[in-house]
Design an enzyme around this catalytic site. Structure first.
Site, PDB file in Angstrom:
ATOM      1  N   ASP A  71       0.758  -1.156   0.090  1.00 54.18           N
ATOM      2  CA  ASP A  71      -0.133  -0.073  -0.033  1.00 54.18           C
ATOM      3  C   ASP A  71       0.854   1.362   0.019  1.00 54.18           C
ATOM      4  O   ASP A  71       1.772   1.351   0.739  1.00 54.18           O
ATOM      5  CB  ASP A  71      -0.684   0.073   1.174  1.00 54.18           C
ATOM      6  CG  ASP A  71      -1.809   1.343   1.162  1.00 54.18           C
ATOM      7  OD1 ASP A  71      -2.193   1.685   0.358  1.00 54.18           O
ATOM      8  OD2 ASP A  71      -2.061   1.918   2.349  1.00 54.18           O
ATOM      9  N   GLU A 155      -1.457  -1.072  -5.148  1.00 54.42           N
ATOM     10  CA  GLU A 155      -2.750  -0.427  -5.482  1.00 54.42           C
ATOM     11  C   GLU A 155      -2.695   0.193  -6.456  1.00 54.42           C
ATOM     12  O   GLU A 155      -1.702   1.124  -7.054  1.00 54.42           O
ATOM     13  CB  GLU A 155      -2.894   0.535  -4.460  1.00 54.42           C
ATOM     14  CG  GLU A 155      -4.282   1.255  -4.345  1.00 54.42           C
ATOM     15  CD  GLU A 155      -4.254   1.985  -3.074  1.00 54.42           C
ATOM     16  OE1 GLU A 155      -5.513   2.291  -2.815  1.00 54.42           O
ATOM     17  OE2 GLU A 155      -3.355   2.132  -2.025  1.00 54.42           O
ATOM     18  N   ASP A 248      -2.514   1.462   7.167  1.00 55.03           N
ATOM     19  CA  ASP A 248      -1.944   0.927   5.835  1.00 55.03           C
ATOM     20  C   ASP A 248      -1.648  -0.327   5.747  1.00 55.03           C
ATOM     21  O   ASP A 248      -1.771  -0.676   4.711  1.00 55.03           O
ATOM     22  CB  ASP A 248      -0.618   1.920   5.848  1.00 55.03           C
ATOM     23  CG  ASP A 248      -0.530   3.457   5.582  1.00 55.03           C
ATOM     24  OD1 ASP A 248      -1.611   3.933   5.016  1.00 55.03           O
ATOM     25  OD2 ASP A 248       0.185   4.237   6.262  1.00 55.03           O
TER      26      ASP A 248
END
Ligand SMILES: [Zn+2]
Length: 260
Positions: A71, A155, A248
């Site tokens: 992430d 992501e 996160d």
């Protein structure tokens, strides 16, 4: 270029044949790879560099490696689904202070003065140091990810779209301006695009982009999606099941699953 266009002079120095210029000496900062092309550039501080474009070393798929989710956090540079939090080194507090001081003095200096030129050069030196550290971190981190994991899921943020201004026009003002500005700083400052590109080069076919929708708002444990934005909160606490985690890392675990 041909292999004959580069030759070693001695332990630290080599030469490269530049068309219309001839042999140009350069100090090797690392071994010169078998390259197809090279580029000569001058940086902000006035240093000249020659960079050889090598096919990046492919890192073999690790036998034991599984899937990792990465992430691109705001609080940290990267959170892994393993729970690791990675921080890209930036300027130290002392250096940031110094940079601010230099910038204030620069703003007050007279246009065209020698003092202004000197200040500009000093500011550029600090900035270059920051950029060097970031590049170094990207190289080490991308190699580490490619070595340890067979599949790397990241992501899919589409940095281009996100970093475009949220301000809009006077007729149609943008929404969430402040939040987006904060997010932009995080992504840009930490060289995200570069990191993903390098991992893709070192581990071709082993990087998967996962749509970003809900990854930061969804509970990894039970799947409950929290309403509203979560960008500013460092901890994820699920209101449905009570699952708690670094926000996160929660997002990274959702990304590792590869689902929306
Ligand atoms: Zn939950």
């Amino acid at each position: 270029m041909k292999p004959a266009d580069v030759r070693r002079v001695n332990g630290r120095w080599s030469q490269v044949r530049v068309p219309k210029v001839g042999w140009v000496r350069f100090r090797r900062s690392r071994p010169v790879p078998a390259a197809r092309s090279y580029r000569v550039t001058q940086d902000r501080v006035g240093r000249w560099h020659v960079a050889f474009a090598a096919v990046p070393d492919l890192i073999p798929v690790p036998d034991t490696g599984g899937v990792v989710g990465v992430d691109r956090g705001v609080a940290v540079s990267a959170a892994l689904s393993t729970g690791e939090l990675l921080c890209c080194p930036g300027l130290r507090p002392k250096e940031t202070e110094r940079l601010c001081r230099l910038q204030r003095r620069f703003a007050r200096s007279r246009r065209g003065s020698n003092r202004r030129a000197r200040l500009r050069a000093r500011i550029a030196r600090v900035r270059t140091r920051e950029a060097d550290r970031r590049k170094d971190w990207v190289e080490k981190t991308s190699t580490d990810l490619a070595r340890r994991f067979a599949l790397i899921r990241v992501e899919d943020l589409r940095i281009g779209a996100m970093t475009r201004s949220a301000r809009g026009t006077p007729a149609a003002p943008g929404r969430n301006v402040a939040r987006k500005a904060g997010l932009n700083r995080g992504i840009l400052a930490q060289g995200w695009g570069l990191l993903v590109r390098r991992v893709e080069q070192k581990a071709p076919g082993r990087v998967e982009r996962v749509p970003a929708a809900f990854t930061s708002r969804r509970c990894f444990a039970c799947g409950y999606v929290v309403a509203g934005s979560r960008e500013s909160q460092a901890r994820f606490c699920c209101v449905a099941c009570g699952y708690q985690s670094n926000a996160d890392v929660n997002a990274a675990r959702n990304i590792a699953e590869g689902r929306r």
